[in-house]
Design an enzyme around this catalytic site. Sequence first.
Site, mmCIF file in Angstrom:
data_model
loop_
_atom_site.group_PDB
_atom_site.id
_atom_site.type_symbol
_atom_site.label_atom_id
_atom_site.label_comp_id
_atom_site.label_asym_id
_atom_site.label_seq_id
_atom_site.Cartn_x
_atom_site.Cartn_y
_atom_site.Cartn_z
ATOM 1 N N ARG A 56 -21.938 -64.550 -30.934
ATOM 2 C CA ARG A 56 -20.946 -65.612 -31.178
ATOM 3 C C ARG A 56 -21.111 -66.718 -30.131
ATOM 4 N NH1 ARG A 56 -16.420 -64.761 -29.004
ATOM 5 N NH2 ARG A 56 -16.084 -62.674 -29.839
ATOM 6 N N TYR A 108 -13.105 -87.547 -46.340
ATOM 7 C CA TYR A 108 -13.298 -86.438 -47.282
ATOM 8 C C TYR A 108 -11.951 -85.739 -47.498
ATOM 9 C CZ TYR A 108 -14.542 -81.726 -48.775
ATOM 10 O OH TYR A 108 -14.591 -80.525 -49.422
ATOM 11 N N ASP A 180 -17.708 -89.316 -38.172
ATOM 12 C CA ASP A 180 -18.376 -88.463 -39.146
ATOM 13 C C ASP A 180 -19.574 -89.258 -39.673
ATOM 14 O OD1 ASP A 180 -19.206 -87.114 -41.442
ATOM 15 O OD2 ASP A 180 -17.185 -86.434 -41.949
ATOM 16 N N LYS A 205 -25.026 -81.370 -46.099
ATOM 17 C CA LYS A 205 -25.463 -82.523 -46.891
ATOM 18 C C LYS A 205 -26.896 -82.930 -46.537
ATOM 19 C CE LYS A 205 -21.129 -82.198 -48.005
ATOM 20 N NZ LYS A 205 -20.777 -81.150 -48.926
HETATM 21 O O1 P1T Z 1 -18.136 -78.940 -46.945
HETATM 22 P P1 P1T Z 1 -18.192 -78.930 -45.462
HETATM 23 O O2 P1T Z 1 -19.514 -78.519 -44.902
HETATM 24 O O3 P1T Z 1 -17.047 -78.194 -44.847
HETATM 25 O O4 P1T Z 1 -18.065 -80.460 -44.998
HETATM 26 C C1 P1T Z 1 -16.892 -81.217 -45.111
HETATM 27 C C2 P1T Z 1 -17.225 -82.674 -45.157
HETATM 28 C C3 P1T Z 1 -17.095 -83.440 -44.014
HETATM 29 N N1 P1T Z 1 -17.381 -84.759 -44.004
HETATM 30 C C4 P1T Z 1 -17.821 -85.384 -45.109
HETATM 31 C C5 P1T Z 1 -18.123 -86.843 -45.067
HETATM 32 C C6 P1T Z 1 -18.003 -84.664 -46.299
HETATM 33 O O5 P1T Z 1 -18.453 -85.314 -47.377
HETATM 34 C C7 P1T Z 1 -17.699 -83.277 -46.329
HETATM 35 C C8 P1T Z 1 -17.830 -82.464 -47.572
HETATM 36 N N2 P1T Z 1 -17.942 -83.210 -48.750
HETATM 37 C C9 P1T Z 1 -18.119 -82.728 -50.004
HETATM 38 C C10 P1T Z 1 -18.180 -81.431 -50.300
HETATM 39 C C11 P1T Z 1 -18.222 -83.753 -51.064
HETATM 40 O O6 P1T Z 1 -18.698 -83.467 -52.178
HETATM 41 O O7 P1T Z 1 -17.849 -84.889 -50.792
#
Ligand code: P1T
Length: 387
Positions: A56, A108, A180, A205
Amino acid sequence: MTRIFDNDLDTSFGTRAIHAGQRPEPLAGAIMTPVYLTSTYVHDAFGQHKGYEYARSKNPTREALERNVAALEGARHGFAFASGTACVDSMMKLFKAGDHVICGENVYGGTFRLFDRLLKNLGLCFSYVDTRDPERIAEAWMPNTVALLAETPTNPLMRLTDIAAAAEIAHGHNALLIFDNTFATPFFQRPFEFGADIVFHSTTKYLNGHSDMIGGIALVQDDALAERLQFIQNAAGAVPGPFDCWLALRGTKTLHLRMPRHDSNGRRVATFLAELVGEENVIYPGLESHPQHELAKRQMTGFGGMISVELGTRERAGEVLNRTRIFSLAESLGGVESLISHPASMTHASVPPERRAQLGITEGLIRLSCGVEDVEDLLADVQQAFS
Ligand code: P1T
């Protein structure tokens, strides 16, 4: 402490993408960082270990990813998390009940949900502000404001924040500026160069780029801030597994090859869509019709593959969403394959309808993530679906 290797910053982006943070594995010299599938590490003797005690706290595969992405963002430290959302949650543990965070009004949906439905109950206070306008940011400041967190470009409205202007305001108040950078990636935008204190990603992403894992990562410059984040990473434990780290690390090796293609496909598709449905209905920072196109050119070196389109009604949106053949109807973005989605009912369903309406996330809005397929095929798909 996950410091990057000293020479990692001396090379150019593509070389760093492939090499930074990685050394041949010591047992056999494997050139690829192994997936260290272990929960613990054997001590050499009582009081003596190799710097690894429990997975961890530290895992060599995770460290390689952290160092790699840190080098790409031009940061000194990286901390990987189990998702982009876990990353945001862990960053908020830098703060305490009563602290106030200014959040970009369009983020998001899951980030808004985390703040509004969970962290607010623990005593953190949030204001949602149109960060396109630095004056609005300045006005939102309160005596207990500790940070400004925003996306640029935003999901899904592709709105920009002037990072340098935001930095001046935040630092004037001794607060943290958190960006972000998921949509732009360090290939097209490096917020540290404009004064950000923490840059984070959903590695799910573009960084991974192949839609086969979930993860997040926070990058920082300041050593003391890094120490606090490392403490949180270990103490709260929202860490990613080694295989997910390995998949993300495999992805970053080709980030500099994929991003120009996402960008050129994005530009072509956006331009074509502007002809089909009118440029006022296509939201893409690379189009001259985007109200912040000049800022986009100033702080980004490319515009990527994300496009939103306003189609007026839910029915019209549904027709297009059901008709595309290469663009698959799914949440997420940033993979090699093209996706199409309906933010109001999918990624931003957790934002209350009146708030969505106020922001412009309408029932007629659809979002495209242009992959790296051959652009003629994408254009043909758009043509048959939108006409
Ligand atoms: O899904 P996750 O890895 O927890 O990420 C969250 C997140 C954070 N910041 C941005 C700009 C994001 O687009 C996302 C997640 N977004 C999607 C799943 C989507 O389809 O927009």
